[in-house]
Design an enzyme around this catalytic site. Structure first.
Site, PDB file in Angstrom:
ATOM      1  N   PRO A 521       3.081  29.527 -10.596  1.00  0.00           N
ATOM      2  CG  PRO A 521       4.140  28.436 -13.073  1.00  0.00           C
ATOM      3  CD  PRO A 521       2.876  28.230 -11.930  1.00  0.00           C
ATOM      4  CD  GLU A 522      -1.238  35.509 -12.801  1.00  0.00           C
ATOM      5  OE1 GLU A 522      -1.389  35.091 -11.180  1.00  0.00           O
ATOM      6  OE2 GLU A 522      -2.498  35.657 -12.926  1.00  0.00           O
TER       7      GLU A 522
END
Ligand code: DMJ
Length: 653
Positions: A521-522
């Site tokens: 994920p970011e």
């Protein structure tokens, strides 16, 4: 206080004062307001409104209404207040008459009420006159001043631009020395050979679709099968072409490299009216062109890189020399991101110009680029650092820090990377950069690096002394950085930094492993009972970013631990399963979902970085050896400027 008390002149013999009428509430023909004649009412209304206007005028339009309020409405005469700024030494400045009176009172002048009243009235009159004078001046002069300011500013920019351009009457001749370690050999290991071939096929898929659907535009929308433009490049075109050049070269995609070169020769145009991100254009375009030049020796790339470098110079026209984030490359007018703390420039942006600008000076024979980035360093070195840390925000006008936010991820990241690489690129002669890097890393270790309860090492973010236990995908590059710097670490710390790199690599791998898609994920968190997991919806996306495989690449090269090839291959499989579509590769909106939700963008850095690092992990170490090359933050190749043998000889024309 009854109103009548303030208007004694209007007391009527028939009805007493107005106050009496209002307060008494007598009959209609008695002493109340209804008893006045029409003309009296009119006069009364006129006087009353004049009085109200006067009061409002006095309160709102006189220059110092607070003094007036205290002096007139509350009868506390300024004459009785000590006036600090009246105690001036001789010749300090010309004395205002009102100030003169106040000073004389300070000095013991008599204070009878009539004189005080007269003083007050005189003071009001003077204030009033001064306010009128000032208002008149402001109203009359402001537009002219603004116009003059604009003209002066324009003139200054034009002069600065002329000065910047003057020395570029032509590029000096350069004897191109063939680069080291770019000849491609098949990997000795059969498994690596096969995997590397697969990664090359991924590059072909990404490139062919870009070529088919978005040729000449900045990026590809692989689902819509059309071009994608990002405001980061203004209307400079061809970001994917320039970003992909060196990957095409090292993967020996020769025809594609030639196509890209021809497009650049014919179409890459910087004479456009475009507001661009100085950082993005530098790392992708300047970096990509420099890298293509150093690999191929084709003059067009050197020429274009220097041409673009010149266009970026007006960004440095700020009082401190810290460049603007955004620049109109036609007008030369710069500004900062509107969201940045107090009009600040961003550490990761102005701190990520050094490598490219040093090479621009090297290839143009003009020191101006190097001077600009060395000045940034000078400004930074003069500043006090909170706890030894570098805040993400720095105001280019005042040369002072903005908000005290510190991050090794977004807004801070590549500043640290460039300190280390400046030292390496200088053949380890830039000792100032080395010291700045290791001092910064020490402060980061003390204040930002933490271990989760299950033992995962992570790098948190620091906000004015408080930690946010979150790590960005961007921050994952730091594993590779720590390992790459280990060699030059202070006495006894080399192994420690190599291990720190390995720990960060492990944590970032966990962030991938704990998702459904096996892509990270970011941002992921270490609070609220979770570890290495994104908890906020707006942090669950993956946009084909390279930082995790970048760290795997350095860890592989520096340790040859097979787990890094294993983890890299997991990433390849995940990309193929979830990001590959008919029209290229797409980012994902949520890596925890069981079904792909595409963001429909094939980022140019996927070709510049992600695929290049993956390819290198499955190549032998003699392809682009780390003793001879450094990668800019967009994975573009810049040769180490060896001091013993001059690889590039510059002669004045
Ligand atoms: C790239 O443009 C560069 O790596 C930059 O330093 C950070 N962000 C992207 C990729 O994620």
């Amino acid at each position: 206080m009854p109103v009548g008390g303030l208007l004694p002149l209007f007391g009527s013999p028939a009805g007493g004062g107005l106050g009496g009428g209002l307060g008494g509430g007598g009959g209609r023909k008695g002493s109340g307001p209804a008893a006045f004649r029409l003309t009296e009412k009119f006069v009364l209304l006129l006087v009353f409104s004049a009085f109200i206007t006067l009061c409002f005028g006095a309160i709102f339009f006189l220059p110092d209404s607070s003094k007036l309020l205290s002096g007139v409405l509350f009868h506390s005469s300024p004459a009785l207040q000590p006036a600090a700024d009246h105690k001036l030494g001789p010749g300090a400045r010309v004395e205002d008459p009102a100030e003169g009176r106040a000073r004389r009172r300070e000095e013991g002048a008599p204070r009878d009420p009539a004189a005080a009243l007269e003083d007050n009235l005189a003071r009001i009159r003077e204030n009033h006159e001064r306010a009128l004078r000032e208002a008149k001046e402001t109203l009359q002069k402001l537009p002219e001043e603004i116009q003059r300011d604009i003209l002066l500013e324009k003139e200054k920019v034009a002069q600065d631009q002329l000065r910047d351009k003057e020395p570029f009457r032509g590029l000096p001749q350069v004897n191109f020395v063939p680069p080291i370690g770019v000849e491609s050999r098949e990997p000795a290991d059969a498994d690596a050979r096969e995997k590397r071939a697969k990664i090359k096929e991924m590059m072909q898929h990404a490139w062919n679709n870009y070529k088919g659907y978005a040729w000449g535009l900045n990026e590809l929308k692989p689902i819509s099968k059309e071009g994608h433009s990002s405001s980061l490049f203004g209307n400079i075109k061809g970001a994917t072409i320039v970003d992909a050049l060196d990957t095409l070269f090292i993967m020996e995609m020769k025809n594609e490299f030639q196509e890209a070169k021809s497009w650049i020769e014919e179409n890459l145009d910087f004479n456009v009216n475009a507001e661009i991100s100085v950082f993005e254009v530098n790392i992708r375009f300047v970096g990509g062109l420099l890298s293509a030049y150093y690999l191929s020796g084709e003059e067009i790339f050197r020429k274009k890189a220097v041409e673009l470098g010149i266009k970026l110079l007006p960004a440095f026209h700020t009082p401190s020399g810290i460049p603007w984030a955004l620049l109109n490359i036609k007008s030369g007018i710069g500004r900062n991101w509107p969201w940045a703390s107090g009009g600040s420039s961003i550490l990761a942006e102005f701190g990520t110009l050094h490598l490219e600008f040093m090479h621009l000076s090297h290839l143009s024979g003009n020191p101006i680029f190097a001077e600009k980035v060395m000045n940034i360093r000078k400004v930074l070195n003069k500043l006090e650092k909170p706890e030894g840390l570098y805040p993400n925000y720095l105001n280019p006008s005042s040369g002072q820090w903005g908000q005290h936010h510190v991050s090794v991820g977004g807004l801070g990241d590549s500043f640290y990377e460039y300190l280390l690489k400046a030292w390496l690129m200088s053949d380890k002669t830039d000792l100032e950069a080395k010291k700045m890097y290791f001092d910064a890393v020490q402060a980061i270790e003390t204040h930002l690096i933490r271990k989760s309860s299950s033992g995962l090492t992570y790098i948190a973010e620091w906000k004015g002394g408080l930690l946010e236990h979150k790590m960005g995908h961007l921050t994952c590059f730091a594993g590779g950085m720590f390992a790459l710097g280990a060699d030059g670490a202070p006495e006894g710390l080399a192994q420690h930094y190599l291990e720190l790199g390995a720990e960060i690599a492990g944590t970032c791998h966990e962030s991938y492993n704990r998702t459904f898609m096996k892509l990270g994920p970011e941002a992921f968190r270490f609070d609220g009972g979770v570890e290495a997991i994104a908890t906020r919806q707006n942090e669950k996306y993956y946009i084909l970013r390279p930082e995790v495989v970048e760290t795997y690449m350095y860890m592989w090269r520096l340790t040859h631990d097979p787990k890094y090839r294993k983890w890299a291959w997991e990433a390849v499989e995940a990309l193929e399963s979830h990001c590959r579509v008919n029209g290229g590769y797409s980012g994902l909106r949520d890596v925890y979902l069981h079904r792909e939700s595409y963001d429909d963008v094939q980022q140019s850095f996927f070709l510049a970085e992600t695929l290049k690092y993956l390819y290198l992990i499955f190549s032998d170490d003699d392809l682009l050896p780390l003793e001879h090359w450094i990668f800019n933050t967009e994975a573009h190749l810049l040769p180490i400027l060896h001091t013993d043998k001059k690889e590039v000889e510059i002669k004045e024309k």
